[in-house]
Enzyme design. Structure first.
Site, PDB file in Angstrom:
ATOM      1  N   HIS A  93     -47.358 157.248-116.016  1.00 45.60           N
ATOM      2  CA  HIS A  93     -48.754 156.846-115.804  1.00 45.60           C
ATOM      3  C   HIS A  93     -48.983 155.409-116.284  1.00 45.60           C
ATOM      4  O   HIS A  93     -48.083 154.598-116.197  1.00 45.60           O
ATOM      5  CB  HIS A  93     -49.695 157.847-116.462  1.00 45.60           C
ATOM      6  CG  HIS A  93     -49.409 159.261-116.055  1.00 45.60           C
ATOM      7  ND1 HIS A  93     -49.799 159.794-114.844  1.00 45.60           N
ATOM      8  CD2 HIS A  93     -48.685 160.236-116.680  1.00 45.60           C
ATOM      9  CE1 HIS A  93     -49.361 161.038-114.747  1.00 45.60           C
ATOM     10  NE2 HIS A  93     -48.677 161.334-115.832  1.00 45.60           N
ATOM     11  N   GLU A 135     -52.382 160.958-122.148  1.00 48.43           N
ATOM     12  CA  GLU A 135     -50.942 161.044-121.895  1.00 48.43           C
ATOM     13  C   GLU A 135     -50.286 159.660-121.872  1.00 48.43           C
ATOM     14  O   GLU A 135     -49.203 159.471-122.439  1.00 48.43           O
ATOM     15  CB  GLU A 135     -50.685 161.754-120.568  1.00 48.43           C
ATOM     16  CG  GLU A 135     -49.212 161.904-120.229  1.00 48.43           C
ATOM     17  CD  GLU A 135     -48.968 162.625-118.914  1.00 48.43           C
ATOM     18  OE1 GLU A 135     -47.796 162.880-118.591  1.00 48.43           O
ATOM     19  OE2 GLU A 135     -49.959 162.930-118.209  1.00 48.43           O
ATOM     20  N   HIS A 137     -43.243 162.339-120.104  1.00 44.85           N
ATOM     21  CA  HIS A 137     -44.565 162.844-119.734  1.00 44.85           C
ATOM     22  C   HIS A 137     -45.046 163.882-120.737  1.00 44.85           C
ATOM     23  O   HIS A 137     -44.263 164.436-121.513  1.00 44.85           O
ATOM     24  CB  HIS A 137     -44.532 163.479-118.342  1.00 44.85           C
ATOM     25  CG  HIS A 137     -44.408 162.491-117.229  1.00 44.85           C
ATOM     26  ND1 HIS A 137     -45.481 162.076-116.480  1.00 44.85           N
ATOM     27  CD2 HIS A 137     -43.329 161.817-116.759  1.00 44.85           C
ATOM     28  CE1 HIS A 137     -45.073 161.186-115.593  1.00 44.85           C
ATOM     29  NE2 HIS A 137     -43.768 161.013-115.740  1.00 44.85           N
ATOM     30  N   GLU A 167     -41.304 166.886-120.196  1.00 45.30           N
ATOM     31  CA  GLU A 167     -42.708 167.258-120.428  1.00 45.30           C
ATOM     32  C   GLU A 167     -42.811 167.795-121.853  1.00 45.30           C
ATOM     33  O   GLU A 167     -42.463 168.941-122.137  1.00 45.30           O
ATOM     34  CB  GLU A 167     -43.161 168.320-119.427  1.00 45.30           C
ATOM     35  CG  GLU A 167     -43.248 167.837-117.983  1.00 45.30           C
ATOM     36  CD  GLU A 167     -44.548 167.121-117.664  1.00 45.30           C
ATOM     37  OE1 GLU A 167     -45.316 166.820-118.596  1.00 45.30           O
ATOM     38  OE2 GLU A 167     -44.795 166.865-116.470  1.00 45.30           O
TER      39      GLU A 167
END
Length: 346
Positions: free
Chosen positions: A10, A25, A81, A149
């Site tokens: 991101h 995040e 992430h 993740e």
């Protein structure tokens, strides 16, 4: 010298990623990336690192992240992430490789996951396992690639852990050890060093102008084989085939023509490129005439060979004919097949 390309997922101002429980995040993954770098730089040698971003003022689309890693000929790609879910009870750690991953990516996932397991046990974290996905940064990278993740930002208990530097350092160090082991990096000494302050790694200049030879090859369709698509949402139109330099936005539902394509983008009328995933090709029904039984068989064999899953409706009365409804690049393939055979269609 081994090349590690890292990707803090991101990035502002375009995309904060998942947000919840006082965290963003895009900020948490930057910390993980910095701790990952610190561990590698303190304990190993014989490698280089490049990053998609080292601050929260940079955003690159997934395809551009993959392109830069490919252009650099990286030996490994790792994307950081934080998870999120509608159910705030969702918890734990998981990592992903591409659903049609290479043996290299499978090996990378096995090694990294193996290093993470002790951290999971130490912090009593749920192990959601090794998984596969169709994420662009995994699908479009040429080298072994993995996406991690680290917990769920939407889970209040997970979020509290994500606010702990020590917790993040444990995971980041595990990721670093996994990559180092996969690449066979040489340890600086037998004792791992703890670096209190994360070491910044220079990123590539996100404003660089792509060189022509670095751009994805565009396959031209020309006017005859162009087809129409519709925007699924408000989408960007980019100046380059690598989806760099967005210069305008098309509204949801806009219909426009495609005159070429790369592995992830369409070249559109009026100049520029759009991401394939952001548009839906419009279906067209082609009608042929004068098909014999042998021609029908050949047509069906062609469709099967190309993996075009659509009905070929044959009408035997009068002059034998057929209809087929196709869209996008499949429409182009069918038109080219009919032209090659000199079979009439409209």
């Amino acid at each position: 010298m081994k090349k590690i390309y890292e990707d803090a997922g991101h990035g502002l101002p375009n995309d904060p990623g998942a947000v919840g429980n006082g965290l963003k995040e895009c900020e948490v993954v930057l910390t993980i990336q910095e701790l990952f770098n610190a561990h590698l730089l303190a304990n190993y040698e014989g490698f280089e690192i490049k990053s998609t971003r080292t601050d929260n003022k940079t955003f690159l689309p997934p395809s551009e992240r993959a392109r830069r890693a490919n252009r650099w000929n990286a030996d490994v790609f790792i994307s950081f992430h934080i998870n999120s879910a509608a159910n705030e009870k969702a918890t734990g750690y998981e990592d992903f490789i591409y659903k049609h991953a290479s043996l290299g990516s499978k090996s990378l996932q096995n090694v990294v996951h193996e290093q993470v397991v002790p951290v999971i046990c130490k912090h009593n974290v749920t192990n959601r396992g090794k998984k596969i996905a169709d994420y662009a940064v995994l699908r479009m990278t040429n080298m072994p690639a993995i996406l991690t993740e680290t917990m769920f930002i939407s889970n209040p208990k997970d979020a509290e852990k994500l606010k702990s530097i020590e917790f993040l350092k444990n995971f980041a160090s595990a990721y670093a050890e996994g990559v180092a082991k996969f690449l066979g990096l040489k340890a600086k000494d037998s004792t791992h060093v703890v670096v209190p302050s994360p070491v910044q790694v220079p990123k590539e200049d996100e404003k660089e102008t792509p060189k022509k030879e670095d751009l994805p090859k565009v396959t031209s369709l020309g006017d005859k084989y162009s087809f129409q698509v519709k925007a699924k949402q408000g989408i960007g139109v980019y100046k380059y085939a690598n989806l760099a330099e967005k210069f305008k936005i098309l509204k949801e539902g806009t219909v426009f023509s495609v005159y070429g394509y790369t592995y992830a983008a369409y070249a559109v009328g009026g100049g520029g490129f759009v991401q394939m995933k952001d548009v839906g090709p419009l279906s067209v029904t082609l009608k042929t005439g004068g098909l014999s039984k042998d021609m029908e068989t050949e047509f069906r064999d062609f469709l099967k060979g190309e993996g075009i899953d659509t009905e070929l409706n044959v009408y035997a009365k009068g002059n034998p004919s057929a209809e087929i409804t196709v869209a996008g690049l499949n429409l182009v393939k069918v038109k080219q097949f009919l032209d090659k055979k000199n079979w009439y269609y409209k």
